[in-house]
Motif scaffolding. Structure first.
Motif, PDB file in Angstrom:
ATOM      1  N   LEU A  93      45.627 -14.454  44.174  1.00  0.00           N
ATOM      2  CA  LEU A  93      46.489 -14.175  43.197  1.00  0.00           C
ATOM      3  C   LEU A  93      47.423 -13.609  43.121  1.00  0.00           C
ATOM      4  O   LEU A  93      48.622 -14.133  42.092  1.00  0.00           O
ATOM      5  CB  LEU A  93      45.395 -13.315  41.832  1.00  0.00           C
ATOM      6  CG  LEU A  93      43.813 -14.222  41.508  1.00  0.00           C
ATOM      7  CD1 LEU A  93      42.736 -13.423  40.264  1.00  0.00           C
ATOM      8  CD2 LEU A  93      44.128 -15.721  41.211  1.00  0.00           C
ATOM      9  N   ASP A  94      47.655 -13.199  43.837  1.00  0.00           N
ATOM     10  CA  ASP A  94      48.713 -12.004  44.733  1.00  0.00           C
ATOM     11  C   ASP A  94      50.196 -13.125  44.546  1.00  0.00           C
ATOM     12  O   ASP A  94      50.961 -13.518  44.214  1.00  0.00           O
ATOM     13  CB  ASP A  94      48.611 -10.948  45.695  1.00  0.00           C
ATOM     14  CG  ASP A  94      48.226  -9.575  44.686  1.00  0.00           C
ATOM     15  OD1 ASP A  94      48.180  -9.299  43.288  1.00  0.00           O
ATOM     16  OD2 ASP A  94      48.366  -8.707  45.520  1.00  0.00           O
ATOM     17  N   ALA A  95      49.474 -14.552  45.838  1.00  0.00           N
ATOM     18  CA  ALA A  95      50.868 -15.284  46.463  1.00  0.00           C
ATOM     19  C   ALA A  95      50.814 -15.995  45.267  1.00  0.00           C
ATOM     20  O   ALA A  95      52.109 -16.996  45.276  1.00  0.00           O
ATOM     21  CB  ALA A  95      49.319 -15.892  47.517  1.00  0.00           C
ATOM     22  N   LEU A  96      50.164 -16.176  44.217  1.00  0.00           N
ATOM     23  CA  LEU A  96      50.502 -17.302  43.413  1.00  0.00           C
ATOM     24  C   LEU A  96      51.039 -16.848  41.769  1.00  0.00           C
ATOM     25  O   LEU A  96      51.909 -17.174  41.201  1.00  0.00           O
ATOM     26  CB  LEU A  96      49.272 -17.689  42.487  1.00  0.00           C
ATOM     27  CG  LEU A  96      48.617 -18.777  43.378  1.00  0.00           C
ATOM     28  CD1 LEU A  96      47.227 -18.812  42.904  1.00  0.00           C
ATOM     29  CD2 LEU A  96      49.232 -19.861  43.745  1.00  0.00           C
ATOM     30  N   GLY A  97      52.125 -15.455  42.047  1.00  0.00           N
ATOM     31  CA  GLY A  97      53.058 -14.877  41.696  1.00  0.00           C
ATOM     32  C   GLY A  97      52.270 -13.559  40.682  1.00  0.00           C
ATOM     33  O   GLY A  97      52.880 -13.456  39.458  1.00  0.00           O
ATOM     34  N   LEU A  98      51.130 -13.660  40.638  1.00  0.00           N
ATOM     35  CA  LEU A  98      49.318 -12.980  39.270  1.00  0.00           C
ATOM     36  C   LEU A  98      49.548 -11.055  39.257  1.00  0.00           C
ATOM     37  O   LEU A  98      48.889 -10.886  39.739  1.00  0.00           O
ATOM     38  CB  LEU A  98      49.131 -13.553  39.539  1.00  0.00           C
ATOM     39  CG  LEU A  98      49.327 -15.139  38.747  1.00  0.00           C
ATOM     40  CD1 LEU A  98      47.483 -15.411  38.719  1.00  0.00           C
ATOM     41  CD2 LEU A  98      49.687 -15.235  37.421  1.00  0.00           C
ATOM     42  N   LYS A  99      50.823 -10.535  40.411  1.00  0.00           N
ATOM     43  CA  LYS A  99      50.308  -9.582  40.555  1.00  0.00           C
ATOM     44  C   LYS A  99      50.165  -8.637  39.346  1.00  0.00           C
ATOM     45  O   LYS A  99      51.431  -8.274  38.722  1.00  0.00           O
ATOM     46  CB  LYS A  99      51.540  -9.000  42.040  1.00  0.00           C
ATOM     47  CG  LYS A  99      50.921  -7.744  42.519  1.00  0.00           C
ATOM     48  CD  LYS A  99      51.863  -7.305  43.742  1.00  0.00           C
ATOM     49  CE  LYS A  99      51.835  -8.205  45.153  1.00  0.00           C
ATOM     50  NZ  LYS A  99      52.186  -7.599  45.913  1.00  0.00           N
ATOM     51  N   GLY A 100      49.588  -7.704  39.650  1.00  0.00           N
ATOM     52  CA  GLY A 100      49.832  -6.520  38.274  1.00  0.00           C
ATOM     53  C   GLY A 100      49.075  -7.184  37.059  1.00  0.00           C
ATOM     54  O   GLY A 100      48.939  -6.670  35.872  1.00  0.00           O
TER      55      GLY A 100
END
Length: 504
Positions: A156-163
């Motif tokens: 999910l971080d790699a998809l730009g959803l960090k935080g």
């Protein structure tokens, strides 16, 4: 008079969709990012067929003349029932069982593909949709479950959803321990346990008070319809609600351990949750990313140990105009009993599944795919003469551009109406048009029209003479300079786009 035959009506089957080029490219982009994370963790791809023998799917045994409860089924030539796969896990279990002597365990694998549900379609509910699964087969320790949660978070971080997400973790054994602690263990209480599970699953929808009613005598909704409850007494209800209402596991772990102290299952489940929490914290994953949360109950009847769910935490507007949390985009857990159906021996397994379409909807909501998924439309090589020798020259130009890594196509329609070629280029959003008539050919030159710069082309331009006279955003170059000039113009267009996006 001959009767005119009825035309066949073109119609899309209910519950299925046609996918556009933009949708396909966005999906490919997203899957590529997910795959990169999985590969980084040392997972390898595997692919199973769309069809499996129906009995291998487990949940839908062919106990009727035609099995169709939830699956699409056909008979092969030896009258064995086959069904389109319902998920990606059952086919993996069959694959592992069939190749158990050749597969190196632990077997770390991933696969993406379509699954099919023979169920009534509705808004956002389709009969064909894509899943992306990752599984670790043959790893019995909770470190495998902890790693799955970490890989889920990294994806999910790699998809730009960090935080903007939380991986919530629970354990089937803990719930079993709670059930035993309130006197609902054993096969004779299986139906009541299922009713309790369904009640807990309504926590987000009905809140604590609504679930309390469903755990007791029952609940009447606004329309007056009554749903019969599990029939638990006040003490039983209090213990179940304590379990699912835990907001801080760190503060409640001791009380939970005390509640299930008389259950071996319960003690084991709490210990596993504690171990997972310790492992993810040691690896640098805080509660803002991976959190122990006993309210996660979805699918617990399927799993045998830890269960985890990824929830996106940002708000969206639903069809009623209400602000709601986007919610789950995937989940999974430990399913140690699935492969045993085939092998007769325990083969530990854990894994999770991502709902590709739902996750892509989330990324679109956040604008994460809007620009990066766009693909430059092809440079159009126009045709000014239709004889074979001329067509060969135009085709060579097109191949020269392609060989240089530039997306290009030669016009294939009616070349005599040059205006149609320009209209085609305009509708296709082609960035450039390559033009060479007899005069340019004699001079060894090529005209390159910048269609982005000269977007106001008139549909009245119907011949080469008019085209030459107008010359909007047009460049004349030597044939040898074709590739270099095209690259230069495309780079200028890309820079203009970046500048515009930056200004906006």
């Amino acid at each position: 008079m001959a009767k005119t035959p009825n035309k066949l009506k073109a119609r899309l089957p209910r519950g299925f969709v046609d996918r556009s080029a933009a949708d396909i490219r966005a999906t490919d982009e997203m899957i590529g990012k997910i795959r990169e994370v999985y590969e980084h963790y040392g997972f390898d791809p595997v692919e199973t067929p769309l069809f499996e023998y129906t009995d291998c799917l487990g949940k839908f045994l062919p106990d009727t003349d035609r099995p169709n409860a939830g699956v699409f089924s056909v008979q092969d030539d030896d009258e064995q029932w086959m069904s389109l796969r319902y998920d990606l896990t059952a086919p993996l279990a069959r694959h592992v069982a069939e190749n158990i002597n050749e597969i190196q365990l632990p077997y770390r694998t991933y696969r993406a593909g379509y699954v099919f549900r023979n169920e009534k379609p509705g808004p956002g509910r389709f009969r064909q949709f894509m899943q992306f699964d990752a599984d670790s087969i043959g790893a019995p320790g909770v470190q495998a479950d902890a790693e799955m949660c970490m890989m889920f978070a990294d994806t999910l971080d790699a998809l730009g959803l960090k935080g903007q997400y939380i991986i919530r973790v629970n354990n089937r054994k803990v719930l079993d321990g709670v059930m035993e602690a309130i006197g609902l263990g054993g096969d004779e209480n299986a139906e009541t346990r299922l009713t309790v599970l369904r009640a807990i699953d309504k926590l987000d929808k009905f809140g604590t008070e609504g679930v309390k009613l469903l755990l007791g005598e029952g609940r009447k909704d606004e329309s007056g319809d009554f749903t019969k409850g599990a029939g638990l007494n006040a003490d039983q209800i209090e213990k179940v609600l304590f379990f699912v209402s835990i907001t801080s596991y760190a503060e409640s772990a001791e009380a939970l351990a005390e509640l299930v102290a008389g259950s071996e299952n319960g003690r084991s489940g709490v210990a596993e949750l504690n171990d997972i929490r310790a492992l993810v914290e040691s690896a640098g994953y805080g509660e803002d990313r991976i959190k122990i949360d006993p309210s996660v109950v979805r699918g617990l009847e399927y799993y045998t140990g830890p269960v985890y769910e990824a929830e996106l935490t940002f708000d969206v507007t639903n069809e009623k105009g209400e602000k709601v949390v986007f919610g789950s985009v995937g989940g999974g857990g430990r399913y140690d009993g699935l492969i045993k159906r085939f092998t007769g021996r325990d083969v530990p397994a854990t894994g999770f599944s991502i709902g590709v379409s739902r996750l892509m909807t989330a990324l679109k909501n956040l604008g994460k795919l809007s620009s990066s998924s766009e693909v430059q439309e092809p440079v159009l090589v126009t045709v000014m003469d239709g004889d074979i020798e001329a067509l060969g020259r135009y085709q060579k130009m097109t191949q020269t551009l392609r060989a240089a890594g530039i997306r290009a196509e030669m016009y294939q329609g009616n070349w005599k109406k040059f205006g149609n070629q320009l209209k085609y280029a305009d509708r296709r959003n082609c960035p450039l048009a390559i033009i060479q008539g007899s005069d340019e050919r004699a001079a060894g030159e090529i005209q390159i029209k910048d269609l982005i710069e000269g977007k106001r082309l008139s549909g009245e331009i119907t011949d080469n003479v008019t085209w030459r006279e107008s010359r909007p955003a047009q460049h004349s170059v030597k044939e040898a300079e074709l590739v270099a000039t095209v690259r230069q113009l495309l780079d200028q267009q890309a820079e203009d786009t970046r500048r515009q996006n930056g200004d906006n």
